[in-house]
Design a protein around this motif. Structure first.
Motif, mmCIF file in Angstrom:
data_model
loop_
_atom_site.group_PDB
_atom_site.id
_atom_site.type_symbol
_atom_site.label_atom_id
_atom_site.label_comp_id
_atom_site.label_asym_id
_atom_site.label_seq_id
_atom_site.Cartn_x
_atom_site.Cartn_y
_atom_site.Cartn_z
ATOM 1 N N GLU A 1 -29.969 32.095 -22.328
ATOM 2 C CA GLU A 1 -31.352 31.662 -22.061
ATOM 3 C C GLU A 1 -31.376 30.556 -21.005
ATOM 4 O OE1 GLU A 1 -30.952 33.663 -25.816
ATOM 5 O OE2 GLU A 1 -29.978 31.800 -25.135
ATOM 6 N N GLU A 2 -30.429 29.638 -21.093
ATOM 7 C CA GLU A 2 -30.372 28.543 -20.126
ATOM 8 C C GLU A 2 -30.003 29.062 -18.730
ATOM 9 O OE1 GLU A 2 -29.134 24.868 -23.140
ATOM 10 O OE2 GLU A 2 -27.581 26.107 -22.203
ATOM 11 N N ARG A 3 -29.115 30.068 -18.687
ATOM 12 C CA ARG A 3 -28.765 30.661 -17.388
ATOM 13 C C ARG A 3 -29.994 31.313 -16.755
ATOM 14 N NH1 ARG A 3 -22.807 33.516 -18.389
ATOM 15 N NH2 ARG A 3 -21.670 31.556 -18.670
ATOM 16 N N ASP A 4 -30.773 32.019 -17.576
ATOM 17 C CA ASP A 4 -32.003 32.637 -17.056
ATOM 18 C C ASP A 4 -32.965 31.566 -16.553
ATOM 19 O OD1 ASP A 4 -31.648 35.351 -17.140
ATOM 20 O OD2 ASP A 4 -32.404 35.590 -19.187
ATOM 21 N N ALA A 5 -33.070 30.454 -17.308
ATOM 22 C CA ALA A 5 -33.982 29.378 -16.912
ATOM 23 C C ALA A 5 -33.549 28.755 -15.583
ATOM 24 C CB ALA A 5 -34.026 28.303 -18.003
ATOM 25 N N LEU A 6 -32.244 28.578 -15.399
ATOM 26 C CA LEU A 6 -31.739 27.985 -14.160
ATOM 27 C C LEU A 6 -31.999 28.916 -12.965
ATOM 28 C CD1 LEU A 6 -30.243 25.850 -12.543
ATOM 29 C CD2 LEU A 6 -28.065 26.890 -13.272
ATOM 30 N N VAL A 7 -31.719 30.216 -13.155
ATOM 31 C CA VAL A 7 -31.957 31.174 -12.075
ATOM 32 C C VAL A 7 -33.438 31.175 -11.693
ATOM 33 C CG1 VAL A 7 -32.010 33.644 -11.515
ATOM 34 C CG2 VAL A 7 -29.976 32.637 -12.582
ATOM 35 N N LYS A 8 -34.309 31.179 -12.702
ATOM 36 C CA LYS A 8 -35.750 31.182 -12.453
ATOM 37 C C LYS A 8 -36.161 29.898 -11.711
ATOM 38 C CE LYS A 8 -40.151 31.862 -14.883
ATOM 39 N NZ LYS A 8 -40.804 31.973 -16.196
ATOM 40 N N ASP A 9 -35.580 28.765 -12.118
ATOM 41 C CA ASP A 9 -35.910 27.480 -11.497
ATOM 42 C C ASP A 9 -35.525 27.473 -10.015
ATOM 43 O OD1 ASP A 9 -36.918 24.789 -11.759
ATOM 44 O OD2 ASP A 9 -34.864 24.062 -11.653
ATOM 45 N N ILE A 10 -34.310 27.969 -9.711
ATOM 46 C CA ILE A 10 -33.845 27.969 -8.315
ATOM 47 C C ILE A 10 -34.645 28.969 -7.488
ATOM 48 C CG2 ILE A 10 -31.864 28.307 -6.778
ATOM 49 C CD1 ILE A 10 -31.674 25.877 -8.649
ATOM 50 N N GLU A 11 -34.951 30.129 -8.080
ATOM 51 C CA GLU A 11 -35.726 31.139 -7.343
ATOM 52 C C GLU A 11 -37.155 30.670 -7.058
ATOM 53 O OE1 GLU A 11 -33.673 35.415 -8.270
ATOM 54 O OE2 GLU A 11 -35.405 34.844 -9.478
ATOM 55 N N GLY A 12 -37.626 29.724 -7.853
ATOM 56 C CA GLY A 12 -38.963 29.192 -7.642
ATOM 57 C C GLY A 12 -39.051 28.205 -6.495
ATOM 58 N N LEU A 13 -37.902 27.833 -5.920
ATOM 59 C CA LEU A 13 -37.886 26.878 -4.811
ATOM 60 C C LEU A 13 -37.942 27.620 -3.480
ATOM 61 C CD1 LEU A 13 -35.020 24.477 -5.999
ATOM 62 C CD2 LEU A 13 -37.490 24.058 -6.136
ATOM 63 N N ASP A 14 -38.717 27.086 -2.563
ATOM 64 C CA ASP A 14 -38.727 27.608 -1.194
ATOM 65 C C ASP A 14 -37.574 26.909 -0.466
ATOM 66 O OD1 ASP A 14 -39.167 28.255 1.445
ATOM 67 O OD2 ASP A 14 -41.333 27.929 1.380
ATOM 68 N N LEU A 15 -36.371 27.463 -0.610
ATOM 69 C CA LEU A 15 -35.163 26.767 -0.146
ATOM 70 C C LEU A 15 -35.171 26.449 1.347
ATOM 71 C CD1 LEU A 15 -32.437 28.498 -2.337
ATOM 72 C CD2 LEU A 15 -33.079 26.086 -2.393
ATOM 73 N N PRO A 16 -35.587 27.365 2.229
ATOM 74 C CA PRO A 16 -35.608 26.998 3.659
ATOM 75 C C PRO A 16 -36.539 25.812 3.932
ATOM 76 C CG PRO A 16 -35.837 29.375 3.377
ATOM 77 C CD PRO A 16 -35.945 28.776 2.019
ATOM 78 N N ARG A 17 -37.703 25.808 3.284
ATOM 79 C CA ARG A 17 -38.658 24.711 3.497
ATOM 80 C C ARG A 17 -38.111 23.396 2.949
ATOM 81 N NH1 ARG A 17 -43.019 22.390 0.439
ATOM 82 N NH2 ARG A 17 -44.598 21.508 1.842
ATOM 83 N N VAL A 18 -37.579 23.447 1.721
ATOM 84 C CA VAL A 18 -37.052 22.225 1.101
ATOM 85 C C VAL A 18 -35.889 21.672 1.921
ATOM 86 C CG1 VAL A 18 -35.872 21.303 -0.938
ATOM 87 C CG2 VAL A 18 -37.830 22.845 -1.218
ATOM 88 N N ASP A 19 -35.025 22.568 2.401
ATOM 89 C CA ASP A 19 -33.894 22.119 3.220
ATOM 90 C C ASP A 19 -34.376 21.466 4.510
ATOM 91 O OD1 ASP A 19 -30.907 22.228 3.901
ATOM 92 O OD2 ASP A 19 -31.778 23.310 5.598
ATOM 93 N N ARG A 20 -35.401 22.064 5.134
ATOM 94 C CA ARG A 20 -35.943 21.499 6.372
ATOM 95 C C ARG A 20 -36.532 20.106 6.116
ATOM 96 N NH1 ARG A 20 -39.406 25.171 7.228
ATOM 97 N NH2 ARG A 20 -41.360 24.087 6.785
ATOM 98 N N ILE A 21 -37.247 19.951 5.008
ATOM 99 C CA ILE A 21 -37.844 18.648 4.665
ATOM 100 C C ILE A 21 -36.757 17.601 4.442
ATOM 101 C CG2 ILE A 21 -39.079 17.418 2.821
ATOM 102 C CD1 ILE A 21 -40.837 19.972 2.546
ATOM 103 N N ILE A 22 -35.714 17.974 3.706
ATOM 104 C CA ILE A 22 -34.633 17.009 3.434
ATOM 105 C C ILE A 22 -33.964 16.591 4.736
ATOM 106 C CG2 ILE A 22 -32.370 16.716 2.335
ATOM 107 C CD1 ILE A 22 -33.415 18.669 0.128
ATOM 108 N N ARG A 23 -33.629 17.564 5.582
ATOM 109 C CA ARG A 23 -32.925 17.236 6.829
ATOM 110 C C ARG A 23 -33.794 16.383 7.756
ATOM 111 N NH1 ARG A 23 -32.326 20.984 9.948
ATOM 112 N NH2 ARG A 23 -33.266 22.760 8.858
ATOM 113 N N CYS A 24 -35.057 16.797 7.927
ATOM 114 C CA CYS A 24 -35.936 16.047 8.833
ATOM 115 C C CYS A 24 -36.214 14.642 8.309
ATOM 116 C CB CYS A 24 -37.257 16.797 9.023
ATOM 117 S SG CYS A 24 -37.087 18.349 9.930
ATOM 118 N N SER A 25 -36.368 14.513 6.997
ATOM 119 C CA SER A 25 -36.683 13.205 6.408
ATOM 120 C C SER A 25 -35.493 12.263 6.505
ATOM 121 C CB SER A 25 -37.122 13.380 4.951
ATOM 122 O OG SER A 25 -38.229 14.253 4.861
#
Length: 483
Positions: free
Chosen positions: A38-62
């Motif tokens: 159940e925890e593995r499913d929750a983690l996968v769902k949590d990561i899939e819910g992130l817009d990774l390209p956008r979040v990465d761009r924000i972190i790098r630019c900031s």
């Protein structure tokens, strides 16, 4: 389609693992082997819910923007500021009428920033639900809703006594922590007399918290630590929820934007709106004068010679700059405090939403983040509402009097400033002056500096139209004067 994370999966889904590796965030799966199905499913769902390209761009630019030299600051030119002493009675009356006309034409929308919880007030409820102890017992939300109702009535009367009452649409930004309780509060209070369909709730976003190396901090072994993206998250939230299009479809051209924790906020102030329309600028802000040089408030400045108007935090002004006097006016050179009372054109809001997203620069707030390792030093990433101003082709400032329009509610009673008690007294004192000016009298059994009367927003928006109610009458403070 998501690959399931089941007991038979010794490894995280391959495609997801490759994606997080691309962005240097593979540590999110560091404790995979210790997780239940159940925890593995929750983690996968949590990561899939992130817009990774956008979040990465924000972190790098900031991170990249930190430490870059900022343009030198200059005072905002006097020509950009409408001060109280420069304003004539004729101008005030003309702007008031222009503002009411824009409201009656359906051109004004109201945008409330209400993502904050009342934690510092000692309350688990959203700030807007807070009752500051006025005689009426009204919450901040109710005070603001009733000012909108009053404005609608004034706008209708200004055009034609029998005209249909215009509806001012109220857009309320919540956060994941305040959204449900705010919606329930409005429903239980029957929207304070407003129509349910003239209020739109929308949520600001969240963004992962990161360590000093830019990697995600894990709140639990199966959930990334996240925090709201600041009140400046309103721009991306309006864009992603398609509310900018909604505003356009309603014929809205101007947005009055404010924070929830001001008990004296003049929601949709017709005078400010009329000034804004008259000057033809893209953005404007109400400002109050700094109370003293070292007051811990952000101030409006100009960035660089002939550069854009923006806000700097008090920590960016050294002592000599903070104390410097304008020899012509006798005021502090940097005196115009930001109190989160803004006006924008809808066209400009569209431009800002696109510009901020393209630049992807967030402020890094150093915090101890709750994590699987206890409290981890790291950063919350956030934008501020005033981040819009550098994008504005033209900006005007409009001075408001602190004692008439700024009663912040930020700290619990017992603190030194900005408490419910201090805000309540500011409201009572202002309304007492209104009543006396309208020919009313007061009796009181405690010293007048500690009490006063409250005028319902349904009776008067800013002290007008009180003579019929007050002249020759005596009121015993504290009390509420209502219809």
């Amino acid at each position: 389609m998501r690959e399931p994370a089941s007991e038979n999966n010794a490894l995280p889904p391959q495609s997801l693992l490759e994606r997080v590796k691309d962005y240097g965030q593979e540590d999110v799966f560091a404790l995979w082997d210790e997780l239940s199905p159940e925890e593995r499913d929750a983690l996968v769902k949590d990561i899939e819910g992130l817009d990774l390209p956008r979040v990465d761009r924000i972190i790098r630019c900031s991170f990249r923007s930190q430490g870059l030299p900022a343009a030198a600051i200059e005072p905002v030119p006097e020509s950009n500021v409408s001060t109280v002493e420069k304003r004539t009675m004729e101008e005030r009356e003309r702007w008031w009428k222009m503002g009411l006309k824009a409201i009656s034409d359906g051109k004004l929308g109201v945008l409330l920033l209400s993502g904050g919880q009342g934690t510092r007030l000692g309350s688990s409820d959203p700030k807007g639900c807070f009752n500051i102890g006025l005689p009426s017992g009204k919450s901040l939300f109710q005070l603001q809703a009733e000012r909108i109702l009053c404005l609608q009535r004034l706008a209708a009367q200004s055009v034609n006594e029998g005209a249909n009452i215009p509806r001012i649409h109220w857009y309320i930004m919540t956060s994941p922590f305040t959204d449900e309780p705010i919606r329930k509060f409005f429903e239980s209070c029957k929207y304070f007399g407003l129509e349910a369909d003239q209020v739109t709730f929308f949520q600001q976003g969240t963004i992962p918290c990161v360590g000093r190396d830019g990697r995600f901090i894990m709140e639990t072994p199966y959930r990334v630590a996240k925090s709201p993206d600041g009140n400046g998250g309103v721009y991306s939230a309006l864009k992603s929820s398609k509310l900018l299009e909604d505003m356009a479809s309603r014929g809205i051209k101007y947005l009055d934007c404010y924070g929830v924790d001001n008990a004296l906020v003049r929601v949709g102030d017709p005078t400010f709106l009329g000034y804004f329309v008259d000057t033809g600028v893209a953005a404007a802000a109400k400002v109050v004068r700094k109370a003293y040089p070292q007051e811990k408030v952000g101030v409006f400045v100009r960035r660089g010679k002939g550069g854009p108007v923006s806000v700097v935090e008090y920590s960016e002004l050294d002592s000599s700059m903070a104390s410097a006097i304008n020899q012509e006016t006798g005021r502090l050179r940097y005196c115009w405090s930001n109190v989160c009372l803004h006006m924008f054109t809808l066209d400009f809001l569209n431009q800002v939403a696109n510009g901020l997203e393209k630049d992807s620069i967030y402020h890094l707030a150093e915090k101890n983040i709750p994590s699987i390792h206890g409290h981890t030093p790291g950063y919350k990433l956030e934008q501020f509402i005033f981040d819009a101003f550098p994008y504005a082709p033209s900006t005007a400032l409009f001075e408001a009097l602190r004692e008439e329009e700024f009663a912040p509610v930020k700290n619990a009673n017992g603190s030194n400033f900005d408490t419910p008690d201090s805000a309540r007294l500011l409201v009572l004192r202002l309304h007492t002056r209104w009543v006396v000016a309208a020919g009313g009298f007061l009796t009181h059994s405690v010293p007048l500096y500690a009490t006063g009367v409250e005028v319902s927003p349904q009776c008067s928006y800013a002290g007008e139209n009180l003579e019929a109610i007050c002249r020759g009458r005596t009121f015993h403070a504290p009390c509420e004067i209502a219809f």
